[in-house]
Design an enzyme around this catalytic site. Structure first.
Site, PDB file in Angstrom:
ATOM      1  N   ASP A   1     -36.091  -9.691  -0.425  1.00 48.87           N
ATOM      2  CA  ASP A   1     -36.255  -8.364  -0.660  1.00 48.87           C
ATOM      3  C   ASP A   1     -36.438  -7.890  -2.019  1.00 48.87           C
ATOM      4  O   ASP A   1     -36.019  -8.553  -2.845  1.00 48.87           O
ATOM      5  CB  ASP A   1     -35.345  -7.339  -0.038  1.00 48.87           C
ATOM      6  CG  ASP A   1     -34.921  -7.530   1.425  1.00 48.87           C
ATOM      7  OD1 ASP A   1     -35.980  -7.843   2.385  1.00 48.87           O
ATOM      8  OD2 ASP A   1     -33.941  -7.437   1.993  1.00 48.87           O
ATOM      9  N   LYS A   2     -37.192  -6.937  -2.261  1.00 49.69           N
ATOM     10  CA  LYS A   2     -37.720  -6.438  -3.603  1.00 49.69           C
ATOM     11  C   LYS A   2     -36.296  -6.436  -4.402  1.00 49.69           C
ATOM     12  O   LYS A   2     -36.484  -7.055  -5.712  1.00 49.69           O
ATOM     13  CB  LYS A   2     -38.191  -4.914  -3.692  1.00 49.69           C
ATOM     14  CG  LYS A   2     -38.436  -4.313  -5.084  1.00 49.69           C
ATOM     15  CD  LYS A   2     -38.790  -3.107  -4.924  1.00 49.69           C
ATOM     16  CE  LYS A   2     -39.000  -2.314  -6.403  1.00 49.69           C
ATOM     17  NZ  LYS A   2     -39.397  -0.886  -6.407  1.00 49.69           N
TER      18      LYS A   2
END
Length: 324
Positions: free
Chosen positions: A137-138
């Site tokens: 995830d970011k």
């Protein structure tokens, strides 16, 4: 573009089977759709002649493939710094910083890991997704492996599907756990929010298994080691929230601010300033797709994660084990 050339004999066991189906087995480094496109374009011949994809085979025919590997990725290279942990002819292992999106998408057309990889090695444009075989995830930091060749990509995708890649994470969650355990709950798209995943029933979700063990307890938080058996989107975040211990700082799954009584000013500042999920991919192990060597890598948590740990430990030392 890269020119490729292969010659092979159709196995006798393929008698009665379709040309396109057999090609996918003979040349597993290329996708079936790509091989079919080459057949239709005349880049693959059968006994020296162009043949339709559905032609039935007798076995023993000579197949010749001569084609150009065109770019699979349309994104542009960008000079974004990467922390490379390991690189050879076939694979690349990197330590992704929090805040870096992996793939371009809505709201993030540029400035992604994919753009950075294309700048680092332009030949990756010839691979699907520039060789990216899994994602973080970011706002999750840590280790990722990227394929640099089609054979390596095929092998790594297969390893991931068989759960043969070890992925270990450090996570700080709300609440004080007394023991480790396993969450074995299917995960699928949230019914009311397309940005979120959720625990679903077996018909609507995909199997997801997270093993976790207690590493350190604090007054109102716990540091966990999490090992993935499967790799679903947001898996650790969803599973920890499901057992009522969401990750610190998680904006989607309920990791809101929780300050223990008499929290030190340093812990108060650290928790208020931690505006991402406290999750770090700290260990990655897999068998090299070409050499067969077992590779294992570790990455220390980034500065913000380390600062949070120091504040939690100092608060525990200043106040004792009991929150009240």
């Amino acid at each position: 573009m890269t020119a490729i050339r292969h010659e092979a004999e159709v196995p006798l066991s393929a008698a009665g089977r379709r040309f396109d189906q057999t090609l996918a087995e003979m040349f597993p480094d290329y996708s079936r759709s790509r091989l079919t496109a080459w057949v239709k374009a005349g880049a693959v011949t059968l006994d020296g002649a162009v043949a339709p994809p559905r032609q039935l085979l007798h076995g023993g025919e000579q197949v010749r493939l001569e084609a150009e590997l065109e770019a699979e990725v349309a994104s542009q290279p960008e000079a974004i710094a990467l922390t490379i942990v390991h690189e050879d002819e076939h694979v690349l292992v990197l330590d992704k910083p929090a805040g870096l999106v992996v793939h371009p998408g809505a709201g993030n057309p540029t400035g992604t890991l994919l753009n950075a990889l294309l700048h680092h090695d332009p030949i990756l444009a010839e691979l699907p997704r520039a060789g990216i075989v899994h994602r973080l995830d970011k706002d999750t930091s840590g280790l990722m492996v990227v394929a640099k060749t089609l054979p390596a990509m095929t092998a790594l995708v297969d390893m991931l599907s068989r759960h043969d890649v070890e992925r270990q994470y450090a996570a700080v969650v709300l609440g004080t756990l007394v023991a480790g355990g396993t969450v074995d709950e299917p995960i699928g798209r949230h019914m009311g929010d397309r940005l979120r995943q959720a625990v679903r029933d077996e018909e609507d979700g995909k199997r997801a298994v997270t093993h976790y063990r207690l590493r350190e307890r604090f007054r109102a938080h716990t540091l966990l080691q999490c090992n993935l058996e499967t790799g679903r989107t947001h898996q650790i975040r969803v599973h920890m929230a499901h057992i009522h211990h969401p990750l610190v700082g998680d904006p989607l799954y309920g990791g809101g601010l929780r300050l223990p009584k008499r929290a030190t000013p340093e812990l108060t500042d650290a928790l208020r300033g931690f505006r991402r999920q406290a999750l770090h991919a700290e260990r990655l192990s897999f068998t090299h797709p070409v050499s067969g060597e077992l590779l294992s890598f570790e990455a220390a948590p980034p500065a913000d994660f380390e600062a949070l740990m120091v504040a939690l430990r100092d608060d525990l030392a200043a106040n004792g084990a009991d929150e009240d």
